[in-house]
Motif scaffolding. Structure first.
Motif, PDB file in Angstrom:
ATOM      1  N   HIS A   1      -0.272  10.293 -12.845  1.00 19.38           N
ATOM      2  CA  HIS A   1      -0.672  11.861 -12.618  1.00 19.38           C
ATOM      3  C   HIS A   1       0.146  12.243 -14.014  1.00 19.38           C
ATOM      4  O   HIS A   1       1.345  12.537 -13.899  1.00 19.38           O
ATOM      5  N   VAL A   2      -0.804  12.483 -14.800  1.00 19.13           N
ATOM      6  CA  VAL A   2      -0.330  13.017 -16.041  1.00 19.13           C
ATOM      7  C   VAL A   2       0.322  14.390 -16.141  1.00 19.13           C
ATOM      8  O   VAL A   2      -0.176  15.379 -15.404  1.00 19.13           O
ATOM      9  N   GLY A   3       1.441  14.459 -16.604  1.00 19.90           N
ATOM     10  CA  GLY A   3       2.307  15.605 -16.545  1.00 19.90           C
ATOM     11  C   GLY A   3       3.041  15.882 -15.497  1.00 19.90           C
ATOM     12  O   GLY A   3       3.968  16.642 -15.311  1.00 19.90           O
ATOM     13  N   VAL A   4       2.939  14.915 -14.589  1.00 18.96           N
ATOM     14  CA  VAL A   4       3.709  15.076 -13.023  1.00 18.96           C
ATOM     15  C   VAL A   4       4.845  13.813 -13.177  1.00 18.96           C
ATOM     16  O   VAL A   4       5.918  14.319 -12.624  1.00 18.96           O
ATOM     17  N   GLY A   5       4.558  12.829 -13.878  1.00 20.26           N
ATOM     18  CA  GLY A   5       5.768  11.860 -13.935  1.00 20.26           C
ATOM     19  C   GLY A   5       5.507  10.642 -12.966  1.00 20.26           C
ATOM     20  O   GLY A   5       6.696   9.867 -12.522  1.00 20.26           O
ATOM     21  N   THR A   6       4.472  10.687 -12.070  1.00 20.08           N
ATOM     22  CA  THR A   6       4.443   9.669 -11.155  1.00 20.08           C
ATOM     23  C   THR A   6       3.272   8.613 -11.342  1.00 20.08           C
ATOM     24  O   THR A   6       2.145   9.293 -12.095  1.00 20.08           O
ATOM     25  N   GLY A   7       3.166   7.665 -10.702  1.00 17.17           N
ATOM     26  CA  GLY A   7       2.060   6.752 -10.685  1.00 17.17           C
ATOM     27  C   GLY A   7       1.707   6.042  -9.307  1.00 17.17           C
ATOM     28  O   GLY A   7       2.686   6.215  -8.610  1.00 17.17           O
ATOM     29  N   ASN A   8       0.702   5.393  -9.040  1.00 18.96           N
ATOM     30  CA  ASN A   8       0.406   4.982  -7.820  1.00 18.96           C
ATOM     31  C   ASN A   8      -0.216   3.617  -7.852  1.00 18.96           C
ATOM     32  O   ASN A   8      -0.905   3.178  -8.788  1.00 18.96           O
ATOM     33  N   ARG A   9      -0.150   3.053  -6.689  1.00 20.53           N
ATOM     34  CA  ARG A   9      -1.202   1.867  -6.445  1.00 20.53           C
ATOM     35  C   ARG A   9      -1.869   2.360  -4.989  1.00 20.53           C
ATOM     36  O   ARG A   9      -1.382   3.062  -4.197  1.00 20.53           O
TER      37      ARG A   9
ATOM     38  N   VAL B   1      -3.774   1.141  -1.406  1.00 25.01           N
ATOM     39  CA  VAL B   1      -3.817   0.015  -0.477  1.00 25.01           C
ATOM     40  C   VAL B   1      -5.425   0.646   0.263  1.00 25.01           C
ATOM     41  O   VAL B   1      -5.457   1.522   1.067  1.00 25.01           O
ATOM     42  N   PRO B   2      -6.487   0.114  -0.067  1.00 24.99           N
ATOM     43  CA  PRO B   2      -7.797   0.492   0.448  1.00 24.99           C
ATOM     44  C   PRO B   2      -8.181   0.149   1.717  1.00 24.99           C
ATOM     45  O   PRO B   2      -7.825  -1.076   2.155  1.00 24.99           O
ATOM     46  N   LEU B   3      -8.452   1.133   2.739  1.00 21.52           N
ATOM     47  CA  LEU B   3      -8.527   0.701   4.036  1.00 21.52           C
ATOM     48  C   LEU B   3     -10.184   1.032   4.628  1.00 21.52           C
ATOM     49  O   LEU B   3     -10.271   0.736   5.950  1.00 21.52           O
ATOM     50  N   GLY B   4     -10.882   1.513   3.681  1.00 22.99           N
ATOM     51  CA  GLY B   4     -12.403   1.628   4.021  1.00 22.99           C
ATOM     52  C   GLY B   4     -12.499   3.263   3.977  1.00 22.99           C
ATOM     53  O   GLY B   4     -12.555   3.889   3.130  1.00 22.99           O
ATOM     54  N   ARG B   5     -12.354   3.758   5.234  1.00 23.17           N
ATOM     55  CA  ARG B   5     -12.742   5.275   5.239  1.00 23.17           C
ATOM     56  C   ARG B   5     -11.401   5.992   4.958  1.00 23.17           C
ATOM     57  O   ARG B   5     -11.325   7.067   4.602  1.00 23.17           O
ATOM     58  N   ASN B   6     -10.156   5.310   4.779  1.00 24.84           N
ATOM     59  CA  ASN B   6      -8.964   6.129   4.393  1.00 24.84           C
ATOM     60  C   ASN B   6      -8.056   4.836   3.629  1.00 24.84           C
ATOM     61  O   ASN B   6      -8.595   3.695   3.405  1.00 24.84           O
ATOM     62  N   TYR B   7      -6.661   5.430   3.000  1.00 24.52           N
ATOM     63  CA  TYR B   7      -5.943   4.483   2.418  1.00 24.52           C
ATOM     64  C   TYR B   7      -4.472   4.856   2.337  1.00 24.52           C
ATOM     65  O   TYR B   7      -4.314   5.877   2.975  1.00 24.52           O
ATOM     66  N   VAL B   8      -3.830   3.997   1.843  1.00 27.05           N
ATOM     67  CA  VAL B   8      -2.402   4.075   1.852  1.00 27.05           C
ATOM     68  C   VAL B   8      -2.032   4.305   0.270  1.00 27.05           C
ATOM     69  O   VAL B   8      -2.494   3.421  -0.606  1.00 27.05           O
ATOM     70  N   GLU B   9      -1.416   5.530  -0.200  1.00 30.50           N
ATOM     71  CA  GLU B   9      -1.119   5.749  -1.498  1.00 30.50           C
ATOM     72  C   GLU B   9       0.539   5.332  -1.633  1.00 30.50           C
ATOM     73  O   GLU B   9       1.264   5.651  -0.874  1.00 30.50           O
ATOM     74  N   VAL B  10       0.630   4.012  -2.468  1.00 30.33           N
ATOM     75  CA  VAL B  10       1.784   3.803  -2.584  1.00 30.33           C
ATOM     76  C   VAL B  10       2.596   4.284  -4.095  1.00 30.33           C
ATOM     77  O   VAL B  10       1.859   4.063  -5.166  1.00 30.33           O
ATOM     78  N   LEU B  11       3.455   5.347  -3.947  1.00 32.00           N
ATOM     79  CA  LEU B  11       3.500   6.399  -5.232  1.00 32.00           C
ATOM     80  C   LEU B  11       5.097   6.084  -5.409  1.00 32.00           C
ATOM     81  O   LEU B  11       6.082   6.033  -4.694  1.00 32.00           O
ATOM     82  N   ALA B  12       5.265   5.989  -6.916  1.00 38.16           N
ATOM     83  CA  ALA B  12       6.662   6.001  -7.628  1.00 38.16           C
ATOM     84  C   ALA B  12       6.769   6.744  -8.624  1.00 38.16           C
ATOM     85  O   ALA B  12       5.566   7.457  -9.056  1.00 38.16           O
ATOM     86  N   VAL B  13       7.922   7.240  -9.429  1.00 37.77           N
ATOM     87  CA  VAL B  13       8.186   8.019 -10.493  1.00 37.77           C
ATOM     88  C   VAL B  13       7.976   6.883 -11.348  1.00 37.77           C
ATOM     89  O   VAL B  13       8.609   5.946 -11.603  1.00 37.77           O
ATOM     90  N   ALA B  14       7.084   7.329 -12.346  1.00 38.61           N
ATOM     91  CA  ALA B  14       6.821   6.462 -13.619  1.00 38.61           C
ATOM     92  C   ALA B  14       7.453   6.705 -14.879  1.00 38.61           C
ATOM     93  O   ALA B  14       7.946   5.959 -15.656  1.00 38.61           O
ATOM     94  N   ASP B  15       8.055   8.385 -14.802  1.00 40.02           N
ATOM     95  CA  ASP B  15       8.524   8.552 -15.887  1.00 40.02           C
ATOM     96  C   ASP B  15       9.359   9.755 -15.389  1.00 40.02           C
ATOM     97  O   ASP B  15       9.206  10.842 -15.182  1.00 40.02           O
ATOM     98  N   PRO B  16      10.795   9.483 -15.423  1.00 36.57           N
ATOM     99  CA  PRO B  16      11.786  10.259 -14.769  1.00 36.57           C
ATOM    100  C   PRO B  16      11.849  11.691 -15.470  1.00 36.57           C
ATOM    101  O   PRO B  16      11.996  12.820 -14.760  1.00 36.57           O
TER     102      PRO B  16
END
Length: 227
Positions: free
Chosen positions: A52-60, A62-77
Protein backbone atom coordinates in the motif's frame (compact mmCIF):
# COMPACT_ATOMS: atom_id res chain seq x y z
CA UNK A 1 -15.51 -19.87 -9.68
CA UNK A 2 -13.89 -22.45 -7.44
CA UNK A 3 -15.11 -22.25 -3.87
CA UNK A 4 -18.17 -20.14 -4.69
CA UNK A 5 -21.49 -21.04 -3.08
CA UNK A 6 -25.01 -19.96 -3.99
CA UNK A 7 -26.12 -19.95 -0.34
CA UNK A 8 -23.59 -17.42 0.98
CA UNK A 9 -25.50 -14.99 3.24
CA UNK A 10 -25.70 -11.46 1.94
CA UNK A 11 -27.64 -8.30 2.61
CA UNK A 12 -29.79 -6.25 0.28
CA UNK A 13 -30.15 -2.52 0.81
CA UNK A 14 -33.42 -0.67 0.33
CA UNK A 15 -32.03 0.62 -2.97
CA UNK A 16 -31.57 -2.96 -4.19
CA UNK A 17 -27.79 -2.80 -3.82
CA UNK A 18 -25.95 -5.87 -2.49
CA UNK A 19 -23.48 -6.25 0.31
CA UNK A 20 -21.75 -9.30 1.77
CA UNK A 21 -18.65 -10.37 3.67
CA UNK A 22 -15.52 -9.53 1.68
CA UNK A 23 -12.53 -10.22 3.91
CA UNK A 24 -11.07 -10.21 7.38
CA UNK A 25 -7.69 -8.65 8.15
CA UNK A 26 -5.20 -10.56 10.25
CA UNK A 27 -2.47 -8.20 11.41
CA UNK A 28 0.92 -9.82 11.92
CA UNK A 29 4.47 -8.81 12.79
CA UNK A 30 6.30 -11.28 10.52
CA UNK A 31 4.47 -11.76 7.21
CA UNK A 32 6.41 -14.83 5.94
CA UNK A 33 6.22 -16.59 9.33
CA UNK A 34 2.49 -15.96 9.72
CA UNK A 35 1.84 -17.21 6.20
CA UNK A 36 3.82 -20.37 6.89
CA UNK A 37 1.79 -20.96 10.07
CA UNK A 38 -1.50 -20.73 8.18
CA UNK A 39 -0.20 -23.27 5.68
CA UNK A 40 0.99 -25.67 8.40
CA UNK A 41 -1.93 -25.30 10.83
CA UNK A 42 -4.89 -24.86 8.47
CA UNK A 43 -3.64 -26.07 5.09
CA UNK A 44 -4.23 -22.61 3.60
CA UNK A 45 -1.68 -21.14 1.23
CA UNK A 46 -1.24 -17.45 0.55
CA UNK A 47 -0.01 -15.40 -2.37
CA UNK A 48 1.86 -12.11 -2.37
CA UNK A 49 -0.55 -9.21 -2.41
CA UNK A 50 1.53 -6.08 -2.68
CA UNK A 51 2.35 -2.78 -1.00
CA UNK A 52 0.00 0.00 0.00
CA UNK A 53 2.14 2.82 -1.35
CA UNK A 54 2.40 5.74 1.04
CA UNK A 55 0.76 3.77 3.86
CA UNK A 56 3.77 1.68 4.87
CA UNK A 57 1.94 -1.65 4.90
CA UNK A 58 2.03 -4.75 2.73
CA UNK A 59 -0.02 -7.92 2.57
CA UNK A 60 -0.44 -11.49 1.51
CA UNK A 61 -3.78 -12.90 0.40
CA UNK A 62 -5.37 -16.20 1.42
CA UNK A 63 -7.97 -16.66 -1.34
CA UNK A 64 -11.16 -18.46 -0.32
CA UNK A 65 -13.25 -18.06 -3.47
CA UNK A 66 -15.99 -15.54 -2.77
CA UNK A 67 -13.95 -13.90 -0.01
CA UNK A 68 -10.45 -13.96 1.47
CA UNK A 69 -8.14 -13.40 4.41
CA UNK A 70 -5.82 -10.42 4.17
CA UNK A 71 -2.62 -11.04 6.14
CA UNK A 72 -1.21 -7.58 6.72
CA UNK A 73 2.02 -6.29 8.23
CA UNK A 74 3.97 -3.06 8.43
CA UNK A 75 6.50 -3.09 5.60
CA UNK A 76 8.10 0.30 6.25
CA UNK A 77 7.76 1.60 9.84
CA UNK A 78 8.92 5.11 8.95
CA UNK A 79 6.39 5.39 6.13
CA UNK A 80 3.69 3.85 8.33
CA UNK A 81 4.27 6.42 11.07
CA UNK A 82 3.51 9.18 8.57
CA UNK A 83 0.11 7.75 7.57
CA UNK A 84 -2.97 7.49 9.86
CA UNK A 85 -3.73 3.86 8.97
CA UNK A 86 -0.10 2.71 9.02
CA UNK A 87 0.43 4.41 12.37
CA UNK A 88 -2.72 2.78 13.76
CA UNK A 89 -1.56 -0.67 12.60
CA UNK A 90 1.79 -0.21 14.33
CA UNK A 91 0.18 0.92 17.58
CA UNK A 92 -2.73 -1.53 17.56
CA UNK A 93 -0.56 -4.58 16.93
CA UNK A 94 1.95 -3.58 19.58
CA UNK A 95 4.35 -6.30 18.49
CA UNK A 96 1.81 -9.15 18.50
CA UNK A 97 -0.55 -10.83 16.06
CA UNK A 98 -4.23 -9.87 16.16
CA UNK A 99 -7.22 -9.25 13.93
CA UNK A 100 -7.32 -5.69 12.64
CA UNK A 101 -10.84 -5.69 11.29
CA UNK A 102 -13.33 -6.96 8.73
CA UNK A 103 -14.90 -5.65 5.58
CA UNK A 104 -18.22 -5.88 3.75
CA UNK A 105 -18.28 -5.35 0.00
CA UNK A 106 -21.11 -3.68 -1.80
CA UNK A 107 -22.22 -2.32 -5.14
CA UNK A 108 -24.02 0.52 -3.36
CA UNK A 109 -21.27 2.30 -1.43
CA UNK A 110 -22.75 5.74 -2.07
CA UNK A 111 -26.02 4.67 -0.44
CA UNK A 112 -24.25 3.28 2.64
CA UNK A 113 -21.97 6.30 2.97
CA UNK A 114 -24.92 8.69 2.76
CA UNK A 115 -26.91 6.75 5.39
CA UNK A 116 -24.00 6.71 7.85
CA UNK A 117 -22.54 10.12 7.00
CA UNK A 118 -19.24 8.67 5.81
CA UNK A 119 -16.66 10.01 3.38
CA UNK A 120 -15.58 7.78 0.50
CA UNK A 121 -11.87 7.30 -0.22
CA UNK A 122 -10.17 5.85 -3.29
CA UNK A 123 -7.44 3.27 -2.63
CA UNK A 124 -5.27 1.04 -4.81
CA UNK A 125 -2.37 -1.38 -4.71
CA UNK A 126 -0.21 -2.97 -7.37
CA UNK A 127 0.17 -6.74 -7.52
CA UNK A 128 3.58 -8.30 -8.17
CA UNK A 129 2.49 -9.01 -11.76
CA UNK A 130 1.83 -5.30 -12.34
CA UNK A 131 -1.97 -5.47 -12.22
CA UNK A 132 -3.44 -2.56 -10.27
CA UNK A 133 -6.37 -3.21 -7.96
CA UNK A 134 -8.63 -0.24 -7.26
CA UNK A 135 -11.47 0.17 -4.84
CA UNK A 136 -13.51 2.79 -3.04
CA UNK A 137 -13.89 2.52 0.70
CA UNK A 138 -15.85 4.11 3.54
CA UNK A 139 -15.91 3.72 7.31
CA UNK A 140 -12.31 2.66 7.87
CA UNK A 141 -11.69 5.58 10.24
CA UNK A 142 -14.69 4.53 12.35
CA UNK A 143 -13.60 0.87 12.32
CA UNK A 144 -10.15 1.89 13.51
CA UNK A 145 -11.76 3.38 16.61
CA UNK A 146 -14.14 0.44 17.11
CA UNK A 147 -12.77 -2.71 15.39
CA UNK A 148 -16.03 -4.57 15.99
CA UNK A 149 -17.56 -2.50 13.18
CA UNK A 150 -16.84 -3.48 9.58
CA UNK A 151 -15.84 -0.98 6.96
CA UNK A 152 -17.28 -1.01 3.46
CA UNK A 153 -15.69 -1.46 0.03
CA UNK A 154 -16.79 -1.26 -3.58
CA UNK A 155 -14.34 -2.88 -5.97
CA UNK A 156 -13.50 -1.20 -9.28
CA UNK A 157 -11.87 -4.17 -11.00
CA UNK A 158 -12.74 -6.97 -13.39
CA UNK A 159 -14.06 -10.10 -11.69
CA UNK A 160 -10.95 -12.14 -12.51
CA UNK A 161 -8.78 -9.70 -10.52
CA UNK A 162 -10.76 -10.16 -7.32
CA UNK A 163 -8.30 -11.35 -4.60
CA UNK A 164 -10.49 -14.27 -3.53
CA UNK A 165 -10.24 -15.73 -7.02
CA UNK A 166 -6.44 -15.92 -6.99
CA UNK A 167 -5.06 -19.41 -7.41
CA UNK A 168 -3.10 -20.72 -4.42
CA UNK A 169 -1.59 -24.12 -3.63
CA UNK A 170 -3.87 -24.93 -0.70
CA UNK A 171 -3.46 -28.27 1.01
CA UNK A 172 -7.13 -27.97 1.99
CA UNK A 173 -10.09 -26.93 -0.19
CA UNK A 174 -11.45 -23.62 1.12
CA UNK A 175 -15.03 -22.71 0.28
CA UNK A 176 -15.28 -19.33 1.95
CA UNK A 177 -16.14 -18.09 5.42
CA UNK A 178 -18.68 -20.01 7.44
CA UNK A 179 -18.87 -17.34 10.16
CA UNK A 180 -17.06 -14.54 11.91
CA UNK A 181 -17.12 -14.05 15.68
CA UNK A 182 -17.22 -10.41 16.72
CA UNK A 183 -17.03 -8.96 20.23
CA UNK A 184 -18.98 -5.76 20.51
CA UNK A 185 -22.32 -4.05 21.00
CA UNK A 186 -24.96 -6.02 19.09
CA UNK A 187 -27.31 -3.03 18.80
CA UNK A 188 -24.59 -0.75 17.47
CA UNK A 189 -23.51 -3.39 14.97
CA UNK A 190 -27.08 -3.81 13.74
CA UNK A 191 -27.52 -0.06 13.36
CA UNK A 192 -24.19 0.25 11.53
CA UNK A 193 -24.67 -2.65 9.12
CA UNK A 194 -28.41 -2.42 8.56
CA UNK A 195 -30.67 -5.34 7.61
CA UNK A 196 -28.54 -8.29 6.57
CA UNK A 197 -28.22 -12.05 6.75
CA UNK A 198 -24.52 -12.17 7.51
CA UNK A 199 -22.63 -15.12 9.06
CA UNK A 200 -21.86 -13.14 12.21
CA UNK A 201 -21.73 -14.21 15.84
CA UNK A 202 -21.71 -11.41 18.42
CA UNK A 203 -20.08 -12.08 21.80
CA UNK A 204 -19.07 -10.00 24.79
CA UNK A 205 -15.58 -8.59 25.25
CA UNK A 206 -13.29 -5.87 24.00
CA UNK A 207 -14.45 -4.75 20.52
CA UNK A 208 -13.01 -6.63 17.58
CA UNK A 209 -12.91 -9.85 15.59
CA UNK A 210 -12.21 -12.89 17.75
CA UNK A 211 -12.21 -15.74 15.22
CA UNK A 212 -13.36 -16.74 11.75
CA UNK A 213 -14.65 -20.11 10.59
CA UNK A 214 -13.54 -21.25 7.13
CA UNK A 215 -15.29 -24.02 5.20
CA UNK A 216 -12.86 -26.74 4.13
CA UNK A 217 -14.80 -29.27 2.09
CA UNK A 218 -17.18 -30.90 4.59
CA UNK A 219 -15.25 -29.63 7.61
CA UNK A 220 -14.35 -26.29 9.14
CA UNK A 221 -11.12 -24.63 10.23
CA UNK A 222 -11.01 -21.84 12.78
CA UNK A 223 -8.72 -18.91 12.12
CA UNK A 224 -7.38 -17.18 15.23
CA UNK A 225 -4.32 -15.01 15.85
CA UNK A 226 -1.22 -16.82 17.06
CA UNK A 227 -0.87 -16.64 20.85
Amino acid sequence: MEGERDDVPRGVLASGAMFELDHVILGVVDLPAASARLRTDLGLASVEGGRHVGVGTGNRIVPLGRNYVEVLAVADPEEARAHPFGRWVLDYLGGRERFLGWCLRTDGLDVIAKRLGLEIEAWSRERPDGAVLRWRMAGLDVAMKDPSLPFFMEWEIEDDLYPGRTRAAHAAEPKGFAWVEVAGDAERLAAWIGPADLPMRVVEGDPGIRAAGIRLGVSEAVLRPAP
